[in-house]
Every structure is written in C-alpha cells, then in structure tokens.
Design a protein around this motif. Structure first.
Motif, PDB file in Angstrom:
ATOM      1  N   GLN A   5       0.826  -1.214   0.000  1.00  0.00           N
ATOM      2  CA  GLN A   5       0.000   0.000   0.000  1.00  0.00           C
ATOM      3  C   GLN A   5       0.856   1.257   0.000  1.00  0.00           C
ATOM      4  O   GLN A   5       0.568   2.207  -0.697  1.00  0.00           O
ATOM      5  CB  GLN A   5      -0.910   0.007   1.230  1.00  0.00           C
ATOM      6  CG  GLN A   5      -2.140  -0.851   1.055  1.00  0.00           C
ATOM      7  CD  GLN A   5      -2.919  -0.925   2.351  1.00  0.00           C
ATOM      8  OE1 GLN A   5      -2.332  -1.030   3.431  1.00  0.00           O
ATOM      9  NE2 GLN A   5      -4.214  -0.852   2.247  1.00  0.00           N
ATOM     10  N   TYR A   8       1.961   2.591  -3.275  1.00  0.00           N
ATOM     11  CA  TYR A   8       0.973   3.233  -4.131  1.00  0.00           C
ATOM     12  C   TYR A   8       0.271   4.399  -3.453  1.00  0.00           C
ATOM     13  O   TYR A   8      -0.798   4.785  -3.863  1.00  0.00           O
ATOM     14  CB  TYR A   8      -0.055   2.181  -4.587  1.00  0.00           C
ATOM     15  CG  TYR A   8       0.567   1.214  -5.541  1.00  0.00           C
ATOM     16  CD1 TYR A   8       0.712   1.539  -6.884  1.00  0.00           C
ATOM     17  CD2 TYR A   8       1.045  -0.009  -5.089  1.00  0.00           C
ATOM     18  CE1 TYR A   8       1.313   0.663  -7.762  1.00  0.00           C
ATOM     19  CE2 TYR A   8       1.643  -0.891  -5.962  1.00  0.00           C
ATOM     20  CZ  TYR A   8       1.777  -0.546  -7.296  1.00  0.00           C
ATOM     21  OH  TYR A   8       2.374  -1.413  -8.164  1.00  0.00           O
ATOM     22  N   ASN A  56      -3.337   4.059  -5.017  1.00  0.00           N
ATOM     23  CA  ASN A  56      -3.556   3.156  -6.165  1.00  0.00           C
ATOM     24  C   ASN A  56      -4.012   3.905  -7.405  1.00  0.00           C
ATOM     25  O   ASN A  56      -4.960   3.511  -8.080  1.00  0.00           O
ATOM     26  CB  ASN A  56      -4.567   2.069  -5.792  1.00  0.00           C
ATOM     27  CG  ASN A  56      -4.024   1.187  -4.687  1.00  0.00           C
ATOM     28  OD1 ASN A  56      -2.813   0.979  -4.600  1.00  0.00           O
ATOM     29  ND2 ASN A  56      -4.888   0.711  -3.828  1.00  0.00           N
TER      30      ASN A  56
END
Ligand SMILES: CC(C)(COP(=O)(O)OP(=O)(O)OC[C@H]1O[C@@H](n2cnc3c(N)ncnc32)[C@H](O)[C@@H]1OP(=O)(O)O)[C@@H](O)C(=O)NCCC(=O)NCCS
Length: 164
Positions: A5, A8, A56
């Motif tokens: 995570q 991104y 993301n």
C-alpha cells in the motif's frame, strides 16, 4: 499500512488533469461545492501550495491553499503575505487514516518557502468538530467567529496558525 500500500500511496502537487476527481470528492465531502471552473482557476494559480493524495492511482483527498498578498487597505492592513486554506476534503472511505494530516504537512511545508509569510488562516463550520480537531492538531487557534458565514446561515470559526 503494509509495504505494498505504501508503494501506491503518496502526496503530490495537483495539476489540471486532477480537477474532475477533485470536484467529485468535494461534492461527496462538503456542502461548499465550488464549480469546476473555480477549481481550475485555483489549481492553475495555486498548485504549488496545494496538494492531492493518491492511492492506487486515484485521488482520495485534496487541500487547496492560496497565498494572499500583503494588504494595504486601511482597515485590514497586513504587511506580510498569508496562506489561506480554501478547501480540504478526504474521500469518506479513507478517513481516519492520517490522509488529511499528511496533506496538511505537505502544504505547510510548501508555505514555509514563501518569503515573509507569517500566518495561515482558514474558515471552518462551528459544528465541524473533526475538522476543528485536525486544525488544532496542527496549531491553528480560533481567532474569531464569522457570523452566518455559510449560505445556510451557520457561522464559521476563523482559525489562524501563527507559527509555521
Ligand atoms: C476533516 C477531514 C478532512 C479529516 O480527514 P482525515 O484524513 O480523516 O483526518 P486524519 O485521519 O488525518 O485525522 C487527523 C486528526 O483530525 C481529527 N479527526 C479527524 N476525523 C475525526 C473524527 N471523525 N472525529 C474526531 N476527530 C477527528 C483527529 O484529531 C485526528 O487525529 P487522530 O487520528 O490522531 O485522533 C475529513 O473528515 C473530511 O474530509 N471531512 C469532510 C470535509 C470537511 O469537513 N473538510 C473541512 C472543511 S473546513
């Protein structure tokens, strides 16, 4: 947050291609819905002191902050420029994860590079306890109440950060 995570997730300066996503978050998060045209104008002029948060590949939050020049008008004379935080929002699905705090650090850090800038101001609804706590965490203090500041009649707290 795990390592994948983190890869991104980051903050960056906004650009005009971000405006549509910024407007979407603004509409989800706030009753103060500026037009697309106004956001375009703000981002064109104030991208260097504003920020978007990306996860993301998608924008999940933003802060728009402009810099007001010194003012020579007699009743509001100010001999130094100041930051003015215009709009702050985090997508509802991503709140309480430190996103707004991360973006505040980014913006305040950018403002430090502006010559003679001595304070940062913002307006917040009196009832908006979560935002008020966020701002207090960064050292903002209530300076005054702007009576019936919002279109629905609610008053705003004018908050000021004196030490950057
Ligand atoms: C206010 C807002 C931007 C906070 O974003 P966020 O990413 O959830 O904030 P953070 O996770 O960085 O939280 C920072 C601090 O704010 C305060 N805070 C945030 N959400 C809170 C909540 N629901 N209740 C109480 N305090 C809250 C806390 O002090 C928190 O610190 P802590 O987690 O160490 O307790 C977000 O709730 C939002 O977009 N709200 C709608 C739009 C809005 O009100 N914008 C501000 C207009 S002036």
């Amino acid at each position: 947050m795990n390592t994948v995570q983190q890869l991104y997730h980051y903050c960056r300066t906004p650009h005009l291609g971000d405006v549509e996503e910024i407007v979407q978050i603004n509409r989800l998060a706030l009753p103060e819905n500026y037009s697309m045209g106004y956001f375009i104008q703000l981002i064109k002029q104030w991208k260097d002191t504003s920020v978007v948060s990306i996860r993301n590949g998608k924008i999940i939050g933003y802060i728009i902050c402009k810099v007001e020049k010194k003012s020579l008008i007699a009743f509001k004379r100010r001999n130094f420029p100041r930051g003015h935080i215009m709009s702050v929002a985090v997508h509802p699905e991503y709140r309480r994860q430190g996103i707004a705090s991360e973006m505040m650090k980014f913006v305040l850090n950018r403002l430090k590079y502006i010559k003679n800038l001595k304070e940062v101001i913002l307006e917040v609804r009196e009832s908006n306890r979560s935002a008020i706590r966020l701002y207090q965490k960064f050292g903002f203090k209530k300076e005054s109440v702007l009576k019936r500041y919002y279109i629905d009649g609610e008053s705003a707290n004018l908050m000021v950060l004196k030490k950057l």
